[in-house]
Design a protein around this motif. Structure first.
Motif, mmCIF file in Angstrom:
data_model
loop_
_atom_site.group_PDB
_atom_site.id
_atom_site.type_symbol
_atom_site.label_atom_id
_atom_site.label_comp_id
_atom_site.label_asym_id
_atom_site.label_seq_id
_atom_site.Cartn_x
_atom_site.Cartn_y
_atom_site.Cartn_z
ATOM 1 N N ILE A 131 -25.294 67.140 12.657
ATOM 2 C CA ILE A 131 -25.294 67.947 11.440
ATOM 3 C C ILE A 131 -23.880 68.158 10.914
ATOM 4 O O ILE A 131 -23.646 68.157 9.703
ATOM 5 N N ASP A 132 -22.898 68.290 11.812
ATOM 6 C CA ASP A 132 -21.509 68.464 11.383
ATOM 7 C C ASP A 132 -20.975 67.188 10.736
ATOM 8 O O ASP A 132 -20.214 67.238 9.760
ATOM 9 N N ILE A 133 -21.362 66.058 11.297
ATOM 10 C CA ILE A 133 -20.953 64.775 10.708
ATOM 11 C C ILE A 133 -21.635 64.581 9.356
ATOM 12 O O ILE A 133 -21.024 64.091 8.394
ATOM 13 N N ALA A 134 -22.902 64.980 9.266
ATOM 14 C CA ALA A 134 -23.641 64.870 8.005
ATOM 15 C C ALA A 134 -22.947 65.657 6.906
ATOM 16 O O ALA A 134 -22.735 65.161 5.791
ATOM 17 N N ILE A 135 -22.565 66.891 7.201
ATOM 18 C CA ILE A 135 -21.891 67.744 6.217
ATOM 19 C C ILE A 135 -20.532 67.168 5.855
ATOM 20 O O ILE A 135 -20.126 67.168 4.691
ATOM 21 N N LYS A 136 -19.824 66.644 6.841
ATOM 22 C CA LYS A 136 -18.498 66.065 6.611
ATOM 23 C C LYS A 136 -18.560 64.947 5.579
ATOM 24 O O LYS A 136 -17.644 64.791 4.752
ATOM 25 N N TYR A 137 -19.646 64.160 5.616
ATOM 26 C CA TYR A 137 -19.749 63.016 4.716
ATOM 27 C C TYR A 137 -20.665 63.274 3.517
ATOM 28 O O TYR A 137 -21.224 62.342 2.935
ATOM 29 N N GLY A 138 -20.804 64.558 3.171
ATOM 30 C CA GLY A 138 -21.403 64.897 1.887
ATOM 31 C C GLY A 138 -22.891 65.130 1.861
ATOM 32 O O GLY A 138 -23.485 65.190 0.779
ATOM 33 N N TYR A 139 -23.540 65.276 3.020
ATOM 34 C CA TYR A 139 -24.982 65.503 3.057
ATOM 35 C C TYR A 139 -25.264 66.975 3.315
ATOM 36 O O TYR A 139 -24.692 67.589 4.220
ATOM 37 N N ALA A 173 -29.529 67.840 7.592
ATOM 38 C CA ALA A 173 -29.690 66.793 8.610
ATOM 39 C C ALA A 173 -30.773 65.805 8.201
ATOM 40 O O ALA A 173 -30.679 64.608 8.482
ATOM 41 N N ASP A 174 -31.817 66.302 7.512
ATOM 42 C CA ASP A 174 -32.919 65.426 7.107
ATOM 43 C C ASP A 174 -32.471 64.385 6.088
ATOM 44 O O ASP A 174 -32.797 63.199 6.209
ATOM 45 N N SER A 175 -31.711 64.804 5.054
ATOM 46 C CA SER A 175 -31.256 63.851 4.041
ATOM 47 C C SER A 175 -30.295 62.838 4.651
ATOM 48 O O SER A 175 -30.324 61.650 4.317
ATOM 49 N N PHE A 176 -29.449 63.303 5.565
ATOM 50 C CA PHE A 176 -28.528 62.393 6.252
ATOM 51 C C PHE A 176 -29.296 61.409 7.121
ATOM 52 O O PHE A 176 -29.006 60.202 7.125
#
Length: 281
Positions: A74-82, A85-88
């Protein structure tokens, strides 16, 4: 600074901001180009839309981080603009074929998406005819806007005109056109974008005619300021070669205005032209 250097500088800006916010206006500024034209320059030369390129590069870097670190997904997802977690996870699975959590398994295969760089390719192609037109007055265009997917524009735009012919809209435009001829741009007009800015995935295609009278109640007015135009005699061929061949070597910059497709009346030679707004370097 030449065209090639400016385009590659824009790519450097994108690459430096993949893990943060990417400002599309800033990309265009770095390339000394309008947002409207940059997305088309990029996709014409790379074969992929700007948004898809950014998405693919981010998912490549995200996959690398998941593999090489114990940072939460989830942290990586947010880092790259998502935002979730589901959309990522959906985007990751679409690109790599596996769930993000599975990327940490040994021996798993992931897809690489390398950085793009632009280069000039010299080809023995046919000549591209054009002329320069200076219009010292604004164009007042009356018509209707239709939403078009950028990736399907070459297929959708002919369909729009075909539908306009069947439902009588084209005849309405013809009845208003050419009452008071003003310039060589007296034709059915397709304005590619209501404003200079154009998104990667969708834009408004404004179908109309130059008309100085009061518009019908179901139509709108679009004003195009006075400008200099590079005019190409074949719309399809011009779109294919404009950004890859003509722009890099022409000595002109693209102005911050939409391009206009012109479809002329019977017996006019050529039968259609692409008008591209330009300024001298």
């Amino acid at each position: 600074m030449d065209w090639l250097e400016r385009m590659n500088n824009a790519l450097v800006y994108i690459e430096s901001n993949l893990d943060g916010e990417i400002d599309y206006k800033k990309i265009a500024q770095v390339a000394y180009c309008s947002e409207y034209h940059f997305s088309r320059v990029f996709s014409s030369n790379s074969g992929i839309s700007l948004s898809e390129y950014i998405r693919s590069r981010r998912l490549k870097l995200a996959a690398f981080e998941i593999q090489k670190s114990d940072i939460r997904v989830i942290d990586i997802a947010i880092k790259y603009g998502y935002g979730s977690a589901d959309s990522f996870s959906r985007a990751f699975q679409k690109t790599h074929g596996i769930k993000p959590s599975e990327a940490r398994n040994k021996g798993v295969q992931l897809k690489a998406f390398p950085k793009i760089s632009f280069q000039i390719s010299i080809k023995g192609d046919t000549e591209l005819d054009y002329r320069i037109e200076n219009l010292d007055y604004e164009l007042r265009i009356v018509g209707k806007g239709k939403s078009v997917k950028t990736s399907r524009a070459f297929k959708n735009i002919p369909t729009l005109w075909s539908s306009a012919k069947k439902d009588g809209f084209m005849q309405e435009l013809k009845d208003m056109a050419w009452e008071n001829p003003k310039c060589t741009l007296e034709s059915l007009l397709g304005v590619c974008g209501r404003e200079a800015a154009i998104t990667d995935d969708e834009f408004t295609y404004f179908m109309g005619v130059r008309y100085d009278g009061e518009p019908p109640s179901d139509m709108e007015i679009l004003i195009i300021p006075a400008s200099t135009w590079a005019v190409f005699p074949n719309i399809v061929d011009a779109w294919k070669r404009l950004y890859t061949e003509w722009v890099p070597t022409s000595g002109y910059e693209l102005a911050n205005l939409p391009c206009i497709e012109c479809y002329y009346g019977p017996k006019h030679k050529p039968s259609h032209e692409l008008w591209v707004p330009v300024i001298s370097k």
